[in-house]
Each structure stands twice: as structure tokens, then as C-alpha cells.
Design a protein around this motif. Structure first.
Motif, PDB file in Angstrom:
ATOM      1  N   GLY A   1      14.113  -0.101   3.382  1.00 35.18           N
ATOM      2  CA  GLY A   1      14.153  -1.087   2.309  1.00 35.18           C
ATOM      3  C   GLY A   1      14.770  -0.527   1.037  1.00 35.18           C
ATOM      4  O   GLY A   1      15.589  -1.187   0.387  1.00 35.18           O
ATOM      5  N   TYR A   2      14.396   0.691   0.678  1.00 34.28           N
ATOM      6  CA  TYR A   2      14.923   1.314  -0.535  1.00 34.28           C
ATOM      7  C   TYR A   2      16.422   1.527  -0.443  1.00 34.28           C
ATOM      8  O   TYR A   2      17.179   1.141  -1.341  1.00 34.28           O
ATOM      9  CB  TYR A   2      14.211   2.652  -0.756  1.00 34.28           C
ATOM     10  CG  TYR A   2      14.760   3.459  -1.915  1.00 34.28           C
ATOM     11  CD1 TYR A   2      14.213   3.326  -3.187  1.00 34.28           C
ATOM     12  CD2 TYR A   2      15.808   4.350  -1.739  1.00 34.28           C
ATOM     13  CE1 TYR A   2      14.704   4.059  -4.255  1.00 34.28           C
ATOM     14  CE2 TYR A   2      16.311   5.078  -2.801  1.00 34.28           C
ATOM     15  CZ  TYR A   2      15.756   4.943  -4.054  1.00 34.28           C
ATOM     16  OH  TYR A   2      16.263   5.659  -5.100  1.00 34.28           O
ATOM     17  N   LEU A   3      16.879   2.129   0.645  1.00 31.72           N
ATOM     18  CA  LEU A   3      18.299   2.455   0.778  1.00 31.72           C
ATOM     19  C   LEU A   3      19.161   1.202   0.897  1.00 31.72           C
ATOM     20  O   LEU A   3      20.269   1.138   0.354  1.00 31.72           O
ATOM     21  CB  LEU A   3      18.510   3.365   1.988  1.00 31.72           C
ATOM     22  CG  LEU A   3      17.870   4.755   1.881  1.00 31.72           C
ATOM     23  CD1 LEU A   3      17.990   5.501   3.198  1.00 31.72           C
ATOM     24  CD2 LEU A   3      18.494   5.559   0.751  1.00 31.72           C
ATOM     25  N   THR A   4      18.653   0.195   1.607  1.00 33.48           N
ATOM     26  CA  THR A   4      19.415  -1.049   1.744  1.00 33.48           C
ATOM     27  C   THR A   4      19.643  -1.699   0.390  1.00 33.48           C
ATOM     28  O   THR A   4      20.755  -2.112   0.051  1.00 33.48           O
ATOM     29  CB  THR A   4      18.680  -2.020   2.681  1.00 33.48           C
ATOM     30  OG1 THR A   4      18.478  -1.398   3.956  1.00 33.48           O
ATOM     31  CG2 THR A   4      19.494  -3.294   2.875  1.00 33.48           C
ATOM     32  N   SER A   5      18.575  -1.800  -0.404  1.00 34.93           N
ATOM     33  CA  SER A   5      18.704  -2.396  -1.729  1.00 34.93           C
ATOM     34  C   SER A   5      19.618  -1.556  -2.619  1.00 34.93           C
ATOM     35  O   SER A   5      20.467  -2.092  -3.351  1.00 34.93           O
ATOM     36  CB  SER A   5      17.326  -2.531  -2.375  1.00 34.93           C
ATOM     37  OG  SER A   5      17.429  -3.072  -3.668  1.00 34.93           O
ATOM     38  N   LEU A   6      19.471  -0.254  -2.564  1.00 37.42           N
ATOM     39  CA  LEU A   6      20.275   0.634  -3.405  1.00 37.42           C
ATOM     40  C   LEU A   6      21.760   0.475  -3.117  1.00 37.42           C
ATOM     41  O   LEU A   6      22.568   0.267  -4.033  1.00 37.42           O
ATOM     42  CB  LEU A   6      19.841   2.079  -3.165  1.00 37.42           C
ATOM     43  CG  LEU A   6      20.620   3.152  -3.928  1.00 37.42           C
ATOM     44  CD1 LEU A   6      20.323   3.082  -5.410  1.00 37.42           C
ATOM     45  CD2 LEU A   6      20.280   4.535  -3.381  1.00 37.42           C
ATOM     46  N   TYR A   7      22.138   0.546  -1.841  1.00 33.59           N
ATOM     47  CA  TYR A   7      23.554   0.562  -1.487  1.00 33.59           C
ATOM     48  C   TYR A   7      24.200  -0.817  -1.588  1.00 33.59           C
ATOM     49  O   TYR A   7      25.344  -0.938  -2.021  1.00 33.59           O
ATOM     50  CB  TYR A   7      23.731   1.138  -0.082  1.00 33.59           C
ATOM     51  CG  TYR A   7      23.347   2.593   0.018  1.00 33.59           C
ATOM     52  CD1 TYR A   7      23.683   3.502  -0.981  1.00 33.59           C
ATOM     53  CD2 TYR A   7      22.629   3.067   1.115  1.00 33.59           C
ATOM     54  CE1 TYR A   7      23.325   4.827  -0.885  1.00 33.59           C
ATOM     55  CE2 TYR A   7      22.276   4.403   1.213  1.00 33.59           C
ATOM     56  CZ  TYR A   7      22.621   5.279   0.208  1.00 33.59           C
ATOM     57  OH  TYR A   7      22.267   6.601   0.301  1.00 33.59           O
ATOM     58  N   LEU A   8      23.478  -1.866  -1.193  1.00 34.49           N
ATOM     59  CA  LEU A   8      24.075  -3.196  -1.280  1.00 34.49           C
ATOM     60  C   LEU A   8      24.317  -3.606  -2.725  1.00 34.49           C
ATOM     61  O   LEU A   8      25.367  -4.165  -3.061  1.00 34.49           O
ATOM     62  CB  LEU A   8      23.181  -4.233  -0.581  1.00 34.49           C
ATOM     63  CG  LEU A   8      23.195  -4.230   0.943  1.00 34.49           C
ATOM     64  CD1 LEU A   8      22.325  -5.358   1.485  1.00 34.49           C
ATOM     65  CD2 LEU A   8      24.607  -4.358   1.495  1.00 34.49           C
ATOM     66  N   ASN A   9      23.367  -3.330  -3.608  1.00 38.67           N
ATOM     67  CA  ASN A   9      23.562  -3.675  -5.008  1.00 38.67           C
ATOM     68  C   ASN A   9      24.646  -2.830  -5.655  1.00 38.67           C
ATOM     69  O   ASN A   9      25.211  -3.209  -6.685  1.00 38.67           O
ATOM     70  CB  ASN A   9      22.248  -3.527  -5.779  1.00 38.67           C
ATOM     71  CG  ASN A   9      21.306  -4.688  -5.556  1.00 38.67           C
ATOM     72  OD1 ASN A   9      21.590  -5.814  -5.933  1.00 38.67           O
ATOM     73  ND2 ASN A   9      20.187  -4.429  -4.905  1.00 38.67           N
TER      74      ASN A   9
END
Length: 325
Positions: free
Chosen positions: A220-228
Motif C-alpha cells: 500500500g505504501y509503495l503503490t501510493s508513493l510511486y503512483l502519485n
């Protein structure tokens, strides 16, 4: 998530990883309390101290559902407290619908042509549906290895506490490594945990459930970080909605696959279905990772560069006004 990100002034958006890190800590603190309170409310022995045995058993079966309902009502109140600027000129619902559909199609076309976003989204779908299914059947897994389901609540609290301490090292790794490297690290960790869960060695195997919770938080953390990092404001909400839809479709697929797996197992099989399912994760996950490698890797810009978070270069030049609440 899109509302939270867009409410940050442009000059502060480089602090988005810090926002996510704090969110992980607060979320895990709340999860720890919820797991302990939920486990206690589900225990008839607790209610027997105040009620007769028959009533205590009935209340223990209803109490967790009531607590969940109260939690949901609080969430609804929070949503109604949120305020946003209304458009200066009202538009018809048909115009709004056509605009939304057009924006969705444009975002999908952009996603197909954006290697980093494609890698992140495909990785999130693959890792999320495997990890989430493992957590869903965690109580069956504890029962299969001879541990009472009553320990699921305290075990979840331990997982939440561990995730709180895991937030800072995860943020540091995200700054130091490329997304593609984090992808391989997640794959290796998930395969190791799946192997350990498929070959239980006593009570210590229950810590594999804690490891799954840590991996879920990392995804969840990495997905939000990279997509944003790679998407602009006008596409952010649409892309995050596509992400949620894709992850839920993946979870629905693996749930049906697991149900089919259980239904087709021979009646005399000595291995519990949940144990053999974790064993199947090894070849299944490897095949999916190879497919992702073929679809998303091989591009020079996949994964970006390490060294910290950089907001999308497509951000608008004007500062987005923060909501009043």
C-alpha cells in the motif's frame, strides 16, 4: 487519497512520503486497538462476567458486528464533515457522466503508455490479491497448525505494532532503491513467507501471518508513493480508482480460485486446503511476476531513479487550495 494529496500546496508535496509514513503509524495504532477490542468482544468468557452464559454467547457473536457498524457510522460522519469548493457553474449529470467516462479512457490510454505506472499497478494487483487472500484465511491457517482462532486478535495486534516500527525503514528503502528493485524485494519476501507458511514448523509458523501484514502495508505504501509521483492532478483520482478496481478484481479472482481449489481437493487429503494453497503461491506468484516482467520491464525509465520522492512534473503551476477540513 487523491483529495489528501491535492490538498497539499505544491511546495510541500515532496513531503508526501512523510504523510504516508505517519498514516502507516496512525493506521497501525488504530488496528492494534481494533484487533484487541474485537478479540475481547468475540470472547464469550468475557461476557459471562456480566451476563448469563446463554446471553453471553449470543452477545459475543453480535458484538464485533455492532462495533464495526459504529465504526462505519463514524467514518460516514467524517465524510460529511469534509468540504470542497463547488464549481462556479452547475453542469448537467449527462455532461458530467460523459466527462467522467472520457477522463477514464484518457487515463487508461496514458497508463498503457507509461512504463513506471504500468509496473506499479500490475505489481500492486499481483501482490495485493495474494497477500489479502492469505490474510483472509489466516484463522483457518491457525486452526490447521493447531493454534486457537482466539489468538488471531492478539496476533493482529502484534502485526500492527510491528508495522508501526516497519514504517521508517520502508520509507528509507523507498528513497534508496528504484521501484523495480523494490518490486523484486517484495517478490522475494512474499515467496519466502509463502514457503514458510506452506511448511509449518510449530507455533512459530503463526509469525508468517504477521509477515503477510507487513507486506500488505509495504504494498500500500509503495503503490501510493510511486503512483502519485508519476501522475498529474487531473488524472490522480481516476488512476487511484482504476487501481482500486483492479486490485478488487484480482482479489475476487483469487477468492474464486481458492474456493475451487478447496472444492476439488480429495476427501482423504491429509493436508489442509489452506496449507496447500500457500504451497501453490510459489509457482503461481512466479508465473505472474514473469508476466509482469514481460509487460512492464525492459523500458529505460521503468522505476525512475532512487534518492527520494519527486512530485509529477505535470503538476499544475498554481497552488491547489487546501480544503477547510
Amino acid at each position: 487519497e487523491a483529495l489528501a494529496y491535492d490538498s497539499l500546496p505544491l511546495e510541500q508535496r515532496h513531503q508526501w512520503p512523510k504523510v504516508l509514513e505517519l498514516q502507516m503509524r496512525y493506521l497501525n495504532a488504530a488496528m492494534m486497538v481494533a484487533m484487541l477490542v474485537g478479540a475481547a468482544s468475540y470472547d464469550p468468557a468475557l461476557w459471562k462476567r456480566f451476563l448469563d452464559p446463554q446471553t453471553a454467547a449470543a452477545v459475543a457473536g453480535v458484538a464485533p458486528v455492532v462495533l464495526t457498524l459504529v465504526h462505519a457510522m463514524v467514518a460516514v460522519v467524517v465524510v460529511f464533515l469534509m468540504q470542497e469548493q463547488r464549481p462556479a457553474q452547475a453542469i448537467g449529470w449527462m455532461v458530467a457522466l460523459r466527462s467522467a467516462l472520457g477522463q477514464t479512457l484518457n487515463t487508461l490510454r496514458w497508463l498503457i503508455g507509461q512504463p513506471t505506472a504500468r509496473l506499479v499497478l500490475l505489481s500492486a494487483v499481483v501482490f495485493d490479491h495474494m497477500i489479502r487472500q492469505g490474510l483472509v484465511v489466516s484463522s483457518d491457517y491457525l486452526n490447521a497448525i493447531g493454534i486457537s482462532k482466539a489468538y488471531l486478535g492478539p496476533l493482529g495486534a502484534v502485526a500492527a505494532l510491528a508495522s508501526s516500527f516497519f514504517a521508517t525503514p520502508l520509507a528509507r528503502m523507498a528513497r534508496q532503491f528504484r521501484p523495480a528493485t523494490m518490486f523484486w524485494l517484495l517478490y522475494g519476501a512474499l515467496m519466502i513467507v509463502s514457503y514458510l507458511l506452506a511448511h509449518p514448523r510449530g507455533v512459530g509458523s503463526a509469525m508468517g501471518i504477521v509477515a503477510l501484514s507487513l507486506l500488505a502495508g509495504a504494498v500500500g505504501y509503495l503503490t501510493s508513493l510511486y503512483l502519485n509521483q508519476v501522475v498529474s492532478s487531473e488524472r490522480r483520482a481516476t488512476l487511484l480508482s482504476v487501481k482500486g478496481l483492479a486490485m478488487n478484481l484480482g482479489f475476487g479472482w483469487v477468492s474464486l480460485a481458492y474456493a475451487t481449489w478447496v472444492a476439488r481437493m480429495p476427501a482423504g487429503d491429509s493436508n489442509p486446503p489452506v496449507i496447500t494453497a500457500f504451497a501453490a503461491y510459489l509457482p503461481y506468484g512466479t508465473i505472474l511476476v514473469l508476466v509482469i516482467t514481460a509487460l512492464a520491464f525492459g523500458q529505460n525509465d521503468v522505476g525512475g531513479q532512487p534518492g527520494g520522492y519527486r512530485p509529477s512534473s505535470a503538476e499544475p503551476s498554481s497552488t491547489v487550495e487546501s480544503p477547510s477540513r
